[in-house]
Write a protein that holds these residues in place. Sequence first.
Motif, PDB file in Angstrom:
ATOM      1  N   PHE A  19       0.836  -1.199   0.000  1.00 38.56           N
ATOM      2  CA  PHE A  19       0.000   0.000   0.000  1.00 38.56           C
ATOM      3  C   PHE A  19       0.876   1.256   0.000  1.00 38.56           C
ATOM      4  O   PHE A  19       0.682   2.173  -0.801  1.00 38.56           O
ATOM      5  CB  PHE A  19      -0.925   0.005   1.225  1.00 38.56           C
ATOM      6  CG  PHE A  19      -1.586   1.327   1.467  1.00 38.56           C
ATOM      7  CD1 PHE A  19      -2.644   1.748   0.674  1.00 38.56           C
ATOM      8  CD2 PHE A  19      -1.140   2.172   2.476  1.00 38.56           C
ATOM      9  CE1 PHE A  19      -3.240   2.984   0.875  1.00 38.56           C
ATOM     10  CE2 PHE A  19      -1.732   3.404   2.690  1.00 38.56           C
ATOM     11  CZ  PHE A  19      -2.789   3.816   1.890  1.00 38.56           C
ATOM     12  N   GLU A  20       1.850   1.275   0.871  1.00 43.38           N
ATOM     13  CA  GLU A  20       2.736   2.433   0.962  1.00 43.38           C
ATOM     14  C   GLU A  20       3.514   2.631  -0.336  1.00 43.38           C
ATOM     15  O   GLU A  20       3.659   3.758  -0.821  1.00 43.38           O
ATOM     16  CB  GLU A  20       3.702   2.246   2.136  1.00 43.38           C
ATOM     17  CG  GLU A  20       4.365   3.517   2.549  1.00 43.38           C
ATOM     18  CD  GLU A  20       5.049   3.345   3.880  1.00 43.38           C
ATOM     19  OE1 GLU A  20       6.130   2.723   3.907  1.00 43.38           O
ATOM     20  OE2 GLU A  20       4.508   3.830   4.886  1.00 43.38           O
ATOM     21  N   GLY A  21       3.997   1.546  -0.913  1.00 46.22           N
ATOM     22  CA  GLY A  21       4.705   1.632  -2.187  1.00 46.22           C
ATOM     23  C   GLY A  21       3.823   2.194  -3.287  1.00 46.22           C
ATOM     24  O   GLY A  21       4.283   2.970  -4.136  1.00 46.22           O
ATOM     25  N   SER A  28       5.079   9.839  -7.385  1.00 44.50           N
ATOM     26  CA  SER A  28       6.150  10.029  -8.366  1.00 44.50           C
ATOM     27  C   SER A  28       5.611  10.104  -9.788  1.00 44.50           C
ATOM     28  O   SER A  28       6.083  10.901 -10.591  1.00 44.50           O
ATOM     29  CB  SER A  28       7.152   8.873  -8.298  1.00 44.50           C
ATOM     30  OG  SER A  28       7.909   8.931  -7.133  1.00 44.50           O
ATOM     31  N   GLU A  29       4.658   9.248 -10.101  1.00 44.50           N
ATOM     32  CA  GLU A  29       4.180   9.120 -11.469  1.00 44.50           C
ATOM     33  C   GLU A  29       3.367  10.314 -11.956  1.00 44.50           C
ATOM     34  O   GLU A  29       3.542  10.749 -13.072  1.00 44.50           O
ATOM     35  CB  GLU A  29       3.336   7.848 -11.624  1.00 44.50           C
ATOM     36  CG  GLU A  29       4.139   6.587 -11.515  1.00 44.50           C
ATOM     37  CD  GLU A  29       5.106   6.391 -12.664  1.00 44.50           C
ATOM     38  OE1 GLU A  29       4.763   6.712 -13.814  1.00 44.50           O
ATOM     39  OE2 GLU A  29       6.225   5.912 -12.410  1.00 44.50           O
ATOM     40  N   CYS A  98      16.417   0.616   4.855  1.00 43.13           N
ATOM     41  CA  CYS A  98      17.352   1.413   4.042  1.00 43.13           C
ATOM     42  C   CYS A  98      16.663   2.235   2.965  1.00 43.13           C
ATOM     43  O   CYS A  98      16.955   3.417   2.787  1.00 43.13           O
ATOM     44  CB  CYS A  98      18.389   0.495   3.393  1.00 43.13           C
ATOM     45  SG  CYS A  98      19.478  -0.290   4.591  1.00 43.13           S
ATOM     46  N   SER A  99      15.750   1.609   2.228  1.00 42.60           N
ATOM     47  CA  SER A  99      15.192   2.288   1.052  1.00 42.60           C
ATOM     48  C   SER A  99      13.984   3.161   1.353  1.00 42.60           C
ATOM     49  O   SER A  99      13.666   4.046   0.557  1.00 42.60           O
ATOM     50  CB  SER A  99      14.818   1.264  -0.023  1.00 42.60           C
ATOM     51  OG  SER A  99      13.783   0.432   0.429  1.00 42.60           O
ATOM     52  N   VAL A 100      13.339   2.938   2.471  1.00 40.36           N
ATOM     53  CA  VAL A 100      12.157   3.755   2.788  1.00 40.36           C
ATOM     54  C   VAL A 100      12.445   4.658   3.986  1.00 40.36           C
ATOM     55  O   VAL A 100      12.451   5.882   3.859  1.00 40.36           O
ATOM     56  CB  VAL A 100      10.907   2.885   3.051  1.00 40.36           C
ATOM     57  CG1 VAL A 100       9.706   3.764   3.382  1.00 40.36           C
ATOM     58  CG2 VAL A 100      10.607   2.010   1.840  1.00 40.36           C
ATOM     59  N   ARG A 143      12.041   4.864  -2.744  1.00 38.41           N
ATOM     60  CA  ARG A 143      11.119   4.488  -1.668  1.00 38.41           C
ATOM     61  C   ARG A 143       9.999   3.597  -2.188  1.00 38.41           C
ATOM     62  O   ARG A 143       9.608   2.629  -1.531  1.00 38.41           O
ATOM     63  CB  ARG A 143      10.529   5.732  -0.999  1.00 38.41           C
ATOM     64  CG  ARG A 143      11.573   6.581  -0.324  1.00 38.41           C
ATOM     65  CD  ARG A 143      11.004   7.655   0.552  1.00 38.41           C
ATOM     66  NE  ARG A 143      10.124   8.594  -0.120  1.00 38.41           N
ATOM     67  CZ  ARG A 143       9.443   9.544   0.502  1.00 38.41           C
ATOM     68  NH1 ARG A 143       9.541   9.680   1.810  1.00 38.41           N
ATOM     69  NH2 ARG A 143       8.672  10.373  -0.160  1.00 38.41           N
ATOM     70  N   SER A 144       9.504   3.913  -3.359  1.00 36.66           N
ATOM     71  CA  SER A 144       8.446   3.107  -3.970  1.00 36.66           C
ATOM     72  C   SER A 144       8.942   1.690  -4.243  1.00 36.66           C
ATOM     73  O   SER A 144       8.309   0.705  -3.849  1.00 36.66           O
ATOM     74  CB  SER A 144       7.985   3.776  -5.270  1.00 36.66           C
ATOM     75  OG  SER A 144       7.032   2.985  -5.922  1.00 36.66           O
ATOM     76  N   PHE A 145      10.081   1.593  -4.902  1.00 34.76           N
ATOM     77  CA  PHE A 145      10.658   0.290  -5.218  1.00 34.76           C
ATOM     78  C   PHE A 145      10.964  -0.493  -3.941  1.00 34.76           C
ATOM     79  O   PHE A 145      10.684  -1.687  -3.849  1.00 34.76           O
ATOM     80  CB  PHE A 145      11.923   0.447  -6.066  1.00 34.76           C
ATOM     81  CG  PHE A 145      12.571  -0.850  -6.414  1.00 34.76           C
ATOM     82  CD1 PHE A 145      12.025  -1.681  -7.375  1.00 34.76           C
ATOM     83  CD2 PHE A 145      13.732  -1.252  -5.768  1.00 34.76           C
ATOM     84  CE1 PHE A 145      12.624  -2.905  -7.690  1.00 34.76           C
ATOM     85  CE2 PHE A 145      14.335  -2.461  -6.074  1.00 34.76           C
ATOM     86  CZ  PHE A 145      13.785  -3.291  -7.041  1.00 34.76           C
ATOM     87  N   GLY A 146      11.531   0.182  -2.938  1.00 31.97           N
ATOM     88  CA  GLY A 146      11.862  -0.489  -1.679  1.00 31.97           C
ATOM     89  C   GLY A 146      10.630  -1.014  -0.965  1.00 31.97           C
ATOM     90  O   GLY A 146      10.639  -2.135  -0.446  1.00 31.97           O
TER      91      GLY A 146
END
Length: 167
Positions: A19-21, A28-29, A98-100, A143-146
């Motif tokens: 959901f967060e992603g 972003s999009e 790390c990514s978020v 962040r999205s990918f993570g």
Amino acid sequence: MPHIWSVHICLVLGLWCAFEGGVFKAFSEFVMKGLLNAKPASGIESMQQINRSVIRTEFVAALFAITIFSIAFAIYGMFALDGTASLIINAAALVYLCSVFLMTLFGNVPMNNRLESLDLTAPESIEYWKYYGRAWTRLNHVRSFGSIMAAGLYIIAALSLKTAGQA
């Protein structure tokens, strides 16, 4: 079946991260594209308003809660679960951390703080806005990918627990 609830925790964390992603990806999009296509002063002011309002949302609370639950669950997994599932749960927590969480804390938030202090009409504000749009969106893609990667790892861990008979 002593660890059946571990499967459920993996699924909840996986859905929560997904959901967060999705929210990060949508921002972003098309949200950032729309803001960047507006006049710079309008885009800056709109993003300032978004940043002020997001602080008081469940979304930010979830970002911190997922971090805490992921770390706690990873620690639990190291001691209570065997094999692959434990490794995958730890990998999911590490990816998310790390990514978020760290990306937000040390990347997006400092940029938002600088944006907050801008004078909408100053020429240097327009230059920063151009930089901000590119750099902030790149960080948000991470962040999205993570988030989505952590979601997938949690779901794989749940399947691993079920298949290994730990649930």
